[in-house]
Design a protein around this motif. Structure first.
Motif, PDB file in Angstrom:
ATOM      1  N   ILE A   1      -4.506  -3.588  -2.818  1.00  0.00           N
ATOM      2  CA  ILE A   1      -3.525  -4.712  -3.060  1.00  0.00           C
ATOM      3  C   ILE A   1      -4.734  -5.175  -1.567  1.00  0.00           C
ATOM      4  N   VAL A   2      -4.944  -6.556  -1.888  1.00  0.00           N
ATOM      5  CA  VAL A   2      -6.010  -7.486  -0.729  1.00  0.00           C
ATOM      6  C   VAL A   2      -4.736  -8.408   0.107  1.00  0.00           C
ATOM      7  N   THR A   3      -4.884  -7.812   1.449  1.00  0.00           N
ATOM      8  CA  THR A   3      -4.097  -9.385   2.128  1.00  0.00           C
ATOM      9  C   THR A   3      -5.220  -9.806   2.641  1.00  0.00           C
ATOM     10  N   ALA A   4      -6.773 -10.071   2.591  1.00  0.00           N
ATOM     11  CA  ALA A   4      -7.555 -11.542   2.837  1.00  0.00           C
ATOM     12  C   ALA A   4      -8.594 -12.043   1.937  1.00  0.00           C
ATOM     13  N   ALA A   5      -8.137 -13.634   1.688  1.00  0.00           N
ATOM     14  CA  ALA A   5      -9.734 -13.721   0.740  1.00  0.00           C
ATOM     15  C   ALA A   5     -10.727 -13.585   0.810  1.00  0.00           C
ATOM     16  N   ALA A   6     -11.883 -13.329  -0.302  1.00  0.00           N
ATOM     17  CA  ALA A   6     -12.999 -13.355  -0.349  1.00  0.00           C
ATOM     18  C   ALA A   6     -13.541 -14.018  -1.139  1.00  0.00           C
ATOM     19  N   PRO A   7     -14.059 -15.160  -0.986  1.00  0.00           N
ATOM     20  CA  PRO A   7     -14.797 -15.684  -2.397  1.00  0.00           C
ATOM     21  C   PRO A   7     -15.222 -15.144  -3.766  1.00  0.00           C
ATOM     22  N   ALA A   8     -15.196 -13.635  -3.558  1.00  0.00           N
ATOM     23  CA  ALA A   8     -15.524 -13.204  -5.372  1.00  0.00           C
ATOM     24  C   ALA A   8     -14.915 -11.463  -5.268  1.00  0.00           C
ATOM     25  N   LEU A   9     -13.886 -11.439  -6.529  1.00  0.00           N
ATOM     26  CA  LEU A   9     -13.379  -9.909  -5.874  1.00  0.00           C
ATOM     27  C   LEU A   9     -14.590  -8.823  -5.384  1.00  0.00           C
ATOM     28  N   VAL A  10     -14.753  -7.722  -4.588  1.00  0.00           N
ATOM     29  CA  VAL A  10     -15.323  -7.031  -4.253  1.00  0.00           C
ATOM     30  C   VAL A  10     -15.682  -6.249  -5.332  1.00  0.00           C
ATOM     31  N   ASP A  11     -16.450  -5.919  -5.536  1.00  0.00           N
ATOM     32  CA  ASP A  11     -17.164  -4.906  -6.711  1.00  0.00           C
ATOM     33  C   ASP A  11     -16.585  -3.406  -6.254  1.00  0.00           C
ATOM     34  N   ALA A  12     -17.309  -3.133  -4.683  1.00  0.00           N
ATOM     35  CA  ALA A  12     -16.641  -1.759  -4.423  1.00  0.00           C
ATOM     36  C   ALA A  12     -15.618  -1.550  -4.418  1.00  0.00           C
ATOM     37  N   LEU A  13     -14.528  -2.497  -4.466  1.00  0.00           N
ATOM     38  CA  LEU A  13     -13.108  -2.185  -4.592  1.00  0.00           C
ATOM     39  C   LEU A  13     -12.408  -2.226  -5.850  1.00  0.00           C
ATOM     40  N   THR A  14     -13.274  -2.382  -6.904  1.00  0.00           N
ATOM     41  CA  THR A  14     -12.587  -2.348  -7.707  1.00  0.00           C
ATOM     42  C   THR A  14     -13.268  -1.420  -9.073  1.00  0.00           C
ATOM     43  N   ALA A  15     -14.327  -0.827  -8.037  1.00  0.00           N
ATOM     44  CA  ALA A  15     -14.688   0.460  -8.644  1.00  0.00           C
ATOM     45  C   ALA A  15     -13.692   1.436  -8.154  1.00  0.00           C
ATOM     46  N   GLN A  16     -13.067   1.360  -6.811  1.00  0.00           N
ATOM     47  CA  GLN A  16     -12.076   2.248  -6.495  1.00  0.00           C
ATOM     48  C   GLN A  16     -10.973   2.967  -7.067  1.00  0.00           C
ATOM     49  N   LEU A  17     -10.640   1.693  -8.534  1.00  0.00           N
ATOM     50  CA  LEU A  17      -9.068   1.725  -8.854  1.00  0.00           C
ATOM     51  C   LEU A  17      -9.076   2.027 -10.638  1.00  0.00           C
ATOM     52  N   ALA A  18      -8.125   3.419 -10.469  1.00  0.00           N
ATOM     53  CA  ALA A  18      -8.081   4.513 -11.348  1.00  0.00           C
ATOM     54  C   ALA A  18      -7.937   3.389 -12.656  1.00  0.00           C
ATOM     55  N   PRO A  19      -8.604   3.912 -14.042  1.00  0.00           N
ATOM     56  CA  PRO A  19      -8.337   3.465 -15.300  1.00  0.00           C
ATOM     57  C   PRO A  19      -6.185   3.069 -15.227  1.00  0.00           C
ATOM     58  N   GLY A  20      -6.297   2.295 -15.542  1.00  0.00           N
ATOM     59  CA  GLY A  20      -4.670   2.270 -15.948  1.00  0.00           C
ATOM     60  C   GLY A  20      -4.579   1.102 -14.405  1.00  0.00           C
ATOM     61  N   GLY A  21      -5.356   1.277 -13.758  1.00  0.00           N
ATOM     62  CA  GLY A  21      -4.194   0.424 -11.588  1.00  0.00           C
ATOM     63  C   GLY A  21      -4.804  -0.677 -12.003  1.00  0.00           C
ATOM     64  N   VAL A  22      -3.768  -1.901 -11.017  1.00  0.00           N
ATOM     65  CA  VAL A  22      -3.700  -2.951 -10.315  1.00  0.00           C
ATOM     66  C   VAL A  22      -3.857  -3.242  -9.559  1.00  0.00           C
TER      67      VAL A  22
END
Length: 233
Positions: A168-189
């Motif tokens: 869960i990210v509580t500040a806004a970036a211009p686009a999704l941050v690849d480093a964060l999506t890469a740390q999401l487990a399969p099935g994760g949100v």
């Protein structure tokens, strides 16, 4: 699954911080479309007035964002509820008998992390502003939450503890941050606001077992920007 808090007299509240005032906030959240009773109960229970400056405590149960210093805010309760409800919507992957592991980017006041901890999640939170993190840690200890925290650049995430069942990210970036999506487990949100100063959307991403990501736009929102670098003070 919920976590038990340590409720001191100051956490129980009086007057404009009383349970009756908190219950009115829950009524407003229900009227605003929040239906998950687990989320509503966590917001009813976690004392939001302990997460703002004492001078603002009487406004803690208004459905509005409030300043917490350093140009940051504690998010509007409806936004906290919406993000949390969206995180839980389809269930989260987790190890059998273990709580879901959630990474929060932007500890801020600590309120969002406390809501996640109250729901029984294993919370990891990252904050770039040292003073905010130190204050949040005191609040977690006061309430008896075992939240893991780190003073670091949130755009990096917490790779050594990845993967996470949710982010869960509580500040806004211009686009999704690849480093964060890469740390999401399969099935994760992943729940994150995306956009600039004039237009932001709250997005929900779900990663399937093959790593394919499905994106849903939840609502227009306004968040402070997700910045790089550390502030020690």
């Amino acid at each position: 699954m919920t976590a038990r808090m340590r409720l001191q007299p100051e956490a129980i509240g009086l007057g404009m911080t009383s349970q009756r005032v908190r219950d009115r906030l829950i009524d407003r959240l229900r009227a605003g479309g929040i239906i998950d009773e687990r989320v509503l109960n966590a917001i009813r229970t976690v004392p939001r007035h302990l997460f703002v400056d004492e001078a603002l405590a009487t406004r803690a149960y208004e459905d509005t964002a409030l300043p917490i210093g350093h140009g940051q805010t504690i998010s509007q309760p409806w936004v906290v509820a919406k993000m949390t409800e969206s995180l839980l919507r389809d269930g989260l992957p987790h190890r059998e008998g273990q709580p879901a592991r959630v990474l929060e980017i932007g500890t801020g006041s600590g309120y969002q992390g406390a809501i996640l901890a109250a729901l029984g999640m294993e919370v990891y939170t990252v904050e770039r502003i040292g003073e905010l993190l130190r204050t949040a840690r005191k609040r977690f200890r006061t309430l008896g939450f075992n939240v893991r925290s780190k003073h670091d650049d949130g755009r990096i995430g917490w790779p050594e503890c990845a993967p996470f069942d949710a982010i869960i990210v509580t500040a806004a970036a211009p686009a999704l941050v690849d480093a964060l999506t890469a740390q999401l487990a399969p099935g994760g949100v992943l729940i994150a606001p995306v956009g600039g100063s004039t237009s932001q959307s709250l997005l929900r991403l779900q990663k399937d077992a093959d790593g394919v990501v499905t994106e849903t736009n939840l609502a227009p929102v306004v968040f402070v920007p997700l910045l790089s670098g550390l502030i020690d003070r």
